[in-house]
Design a protein around this motif. Structure first.
Motif, PDB file in Angstrom:
ATOM      1  N   ARG A 128       2.848  27.458  33.031  1.00 30.29           N
ATOM      2  CA  ARG A 128       1.821  27.886  32.075  1.00 30.29           C
ATOM      3  C   ARG A 128       0.570  28.447  32.744  1.00 30.29           C
ATOM      4  NH1 ARG A 128       1.710  27.582  26.863  1.00 30.29           N
ATOM      5  NH2 ARG A 128       3.199  25.897  26.667  1.00 30.29           N
ATOM      6  N   GLU A 129       0.273  28.046  33.963  1.00 32.19           N
ATOM      7  CA  GLU A 129      -0.912  28.564  34.649  1.00 32.19           C
ATOM      8  C   GLU A 129      -0.865  30.082  34.836  1.00 32.19           C
ATOM      9  OE1 GLU A 129      -0.997  28.034  39.236  1.00 32.19           O
ATOM     10  OE2 GLU A 129       0.336  26.460  38.482  1.00 32.19           O
ATOM     11  N   TYR A 130       0.330  30.676  34.752  1.00 32.74           N
ATOM     12  CA  TYR A 130       0.477  32.121  34.923  1.00 32.74           C
ATOM     13  C   TYR A 130       0.399  32.889  33.608  1.00 32.74           C
ATOM     14  CZ  TYR A 130       2.181  30.212  39.269  1.00 32.74           C
ATOM     15  OH  TYR A 130       2.287  29.490  40.432  1.00 32.74           O
ATOM     16  N   GLU A 131       0.322  32.166  32.511  1.00 34.20           N
ATOM     17  CA  GLU A 131       0.336  32.795  31.186  1.00 34.20           C
ATOM     18  C   GLU A 131      -0.746  33.862  31.035  1.00 34.20           C
ATOM     19  OE1 GLU A 131       0.130  31.543  26.459  1.00 34.20           O
ATOM     20  OE2 GLU A 131      -0.173  30.011  27.990  1.00 34.20           O
ATOM     21  N   HIS A 132      -1.956  33.577  31.457  1.00 31.93           N
ATOM     22  CA  HIS A 132      -3.068  34.507  31.251  1.00 31.93           C
ATOM     23  C   HIS A 132      -3.161  35.567  32.338  1.00 31.93           C
ATOM     24  CE1 HIS A 132      -4.259  32.212  27.821  1.00 31.93           C
ATOM     25  NE2 HIS A 132      -4.242  31.106  28.549  1.00 31.93           N
ATOM     26  N   GLN A 133      -2.264  35.475  33.323  1.00 32.19           N
ATOM     27  CA  GLN A 133      -2.221  36.500  34.368  1.00 32.19           C
ATOM     28  C   GLN A 133      -1.143  37.549  34.079  1.00 32.19           C
ATOM     29  OE1 GLN A 133      -2.071  34.602  38.255  1.00 32.19           O
ATOM     30  NE2 GLN A 133      -3.211  32.871  37.454  1.00 32.19           N
ATOM     31  N   MET A 134      -0.436  37.363  32.978  1.00 36.17           N
ATOM     32  CA  MET A 134       0.616  38.300  32.576  1.00 36.17           C
ATOM     33  C   MET A 134       0.248  38.907  31.229  1.00 36.17           C
ATOM     34  SD  MET A 134       4.105  36.181  33.162  1.00 36.17           S
ATOM     35  CE  MET A 134       4.750  35.824  34.762  1.00 36.17           C
ATOM     36  N   PRO A 135       0.705  40.132  30.986  1.00 37.09           N
ATOM     37  CA  PRO A 135       0.532  40.681  29.635  1.00 37.09           C
ATOM     38  C   PRO A 135       1.256  39.778  28.628  1.00 37.09           C
ATOM     39  CG  PRO A 135       1.269  42.376  31.177  1.00 37.09           C
ATOM     40  CD  PRO A 135       1.344  41.060  31.895  1.00 37.09           C
ATOM     41  N   GLY A 136       0.713  39.664  27.430  1.00 38.38           N
ATOM     42  CA  GLY A 136       1.240  38.749  26.423  1.00 38.38           C
ATOM     43  C   GLY A 136       2.720  38.896  26.148  1.00 38.38           C
ATOM     44  N   ASP A 137       3.204  40.135  26.025  1.00 39.69           N
ATOM     45  CA  ASP A 137       4.624  40.323  25.745  1.00 39.69           C
ATOM     46  C   ASP A 137       5.486  39.889  26.926  1.00 39.69           C
ATOM     47  OD1 ASP A 137       3.584  42.591  27.157  1.00 39.69           O
ATOM     48  OD2 ASP A 137       5.356  43.745  26.591  1.00 39.69           O
ATOM     49  N   ARG A 146       8.419  36.796  26.774  1.00 41.97           N
ATOM     50  CA  ARG A 146       9.813  36.944  27.216  1.00 41.97           C
ATOM     51  C   ARG A 146      10.135  35.983  28.364  1.00 41.97           C
ATOM     52  NH1 ARG A 146       8.441  42.196  26.676  1.00 41.97           N
ATOM     53  NH2 ARG A 146       8.391  42.548  28.926  1.00 41.97           N
ATOM     54  N   TYR A 147       9.231  35.909  29.343  1.00 36.49           N
ATOM     55  CA  TYR A 147       9.465  35.066  30.517  1.00 36.49           C
ATOM     56  C   TYR A 147       9.533  33.594  30.120  1.00 36.49           C
ATOM     57  CZ  TYR A 147       8.941  33.444  35.380  1.00 36.49           C
ATOM     58  OH  TYR A 147       9.118  32.852  36.606  1.00 36.49           O
ATOM     59  N   SER A 148       8.610  33.140  29.308  1.00 32.37           N
ATOM     60  CA  SER A 148       8.598  31.722  28.930  1.00 32.37           C
ATOM     61  C   SER A 148       9.841  31.366  28.116  1.00 32.37           C
ATOM     62  CB  SER A 148       7.321  31.345  28.184  1.00 32.37           C
ATOM     63  OG  SER A 148       7.214  32.044  26.975  1.00 32.37           O
ATOM     64  N   SER A 149      10.285  32.279  27.279  1.00 32.78           N
ATOM     65  CA  SER A 149      11.503  32.036  26.512  1.00 32.78           C
ATOM     66  C   SER A 149      12.714  31.918  27.440  1.00 32.78           C
ATOM     67  CB  SER A 149      11.696  33.175  25.508  1.00 32.78           C
ATOM     68  OG  SER A 149      12.897  32.999  24.811  1.00 32.78           O
ATOM     69  N   SER A 150      12.803  32.808  28.399  1.00 36.48           N
ATOM     70  CA  SER A 150      13.902  32.777  29.368  1.00 36.48           C
ATOM     71  C   SER A 150      13.854  31.499  30.216  1.00 36.48           C
ATOM     72  CB  SER A 150      13.817  34.006  30.275  1.00 36.48           C
ATOM     73  OG  SER A 150      14.700  33.890  31.349  1.00 36.48           O
ATOM     74  N   MET A 151      12.672  31.125  30.681  1.00 29.75           N
ATOM     75  CA  MET A 151      12.522  29.918  31.508  1.00 29.75           C
ATOM     76  C   MET A 151      13.023  28.671  30.793  1.00 29.75           C
ATOM     77  SD  MET A 151       8.821  30.030  33.370  1.00 29.75           S
ATOM     78  CE  MET A 151       7.885  30.239  31.877  1.00 29.75           C
TER      79      MET A 151
END
Length: 181
Positions: free
Chosen positions: A39-48, A52-57
């Motif tokens: 989750r610490e990377y959430e705000h360093q990535m574009p929202g979309d 996608r990444y969090s769903s895949s993880m």
């Protein structure tokens, strides 16, 4: 089930770790752990991209057909996990040569970091790779994950840009490999 011996720098934590394959009944807990760890990377990535990444993880069940979900347990609590792709399983997702093993989604609870949990998980993956006579073990990471890169390099992994990929034009996922003797 493997009980790890004490390591001088991490003796308090690592001596109490049990490393084993996750039970399918634990998959939801592991999914939550992975999301929490990343989750610490959430705000360093574009929202979309994060969506996608969090769903895949979190989709640990679909990866279970082609991988082993390894967990680190302290007491009765899952404090870390790694997805290991053995040479003997049919792999669709890993993208590596079949004679290589691979690791994906090394995750450690934020309150248990810097205590050797991630290193213990990677060392378990390396040990499993050697038992299978794999030629190499590989993984991907991103420029955002500097602590992970430092750990991989300290363990002997080297960059192999030919296996890098770009899920977006502005973002490179970097490949690392360790040759096994």
């Amino acid at each position: 089930m493997l009980m790890l011996p004490s390591m001088s720098r991490y003796s308090n934590m690592v001596s109490r770790l049990t490393i084993r394959n996750a039970d399918p009944l634990e998959y939801d807990k592991v999914s939550w752990l992975i999301l929490t760890a990343y989750r610490e990377y959430e705000h360093q990535m574009p929202g979309d991209a994060w969506t996608r990444y969090s769903s895949s993880m979190q989709d640990v069940r679909s990866r279970a057909i082609e991988s082993e979900l390894i967990v680190a347990i302290e007491g009765n609590v899952i404090v870390g996990s790694a997805t290991f792709y053995p040479t003997y399983m049919k792999r669709v997702e890993s993208g590596w040569p079949q004679e290589w093993t691979a690791v994906r989604l090394v995750a450690v609870r934020p309150d248990k970091r810097e205590r050797g949990v991630g290193k213990a998980l990677i060392e378990e993956c390396i040990a499993r790779s050697r038992k299978q006579d794999a030629v190499a073990i590989a993984l991907h990471t991103t420029p955002l994950m500097t602590r992970a890169q430092q750990m991989y390099e300290a363990l002997g992994f080297q960059r192999i840009p030919r296996y890098d990929f770009e899920p977006r034009t502005d973002f490179v996922v970097m490949a690392y490999k360790m040759e096994l003797d």
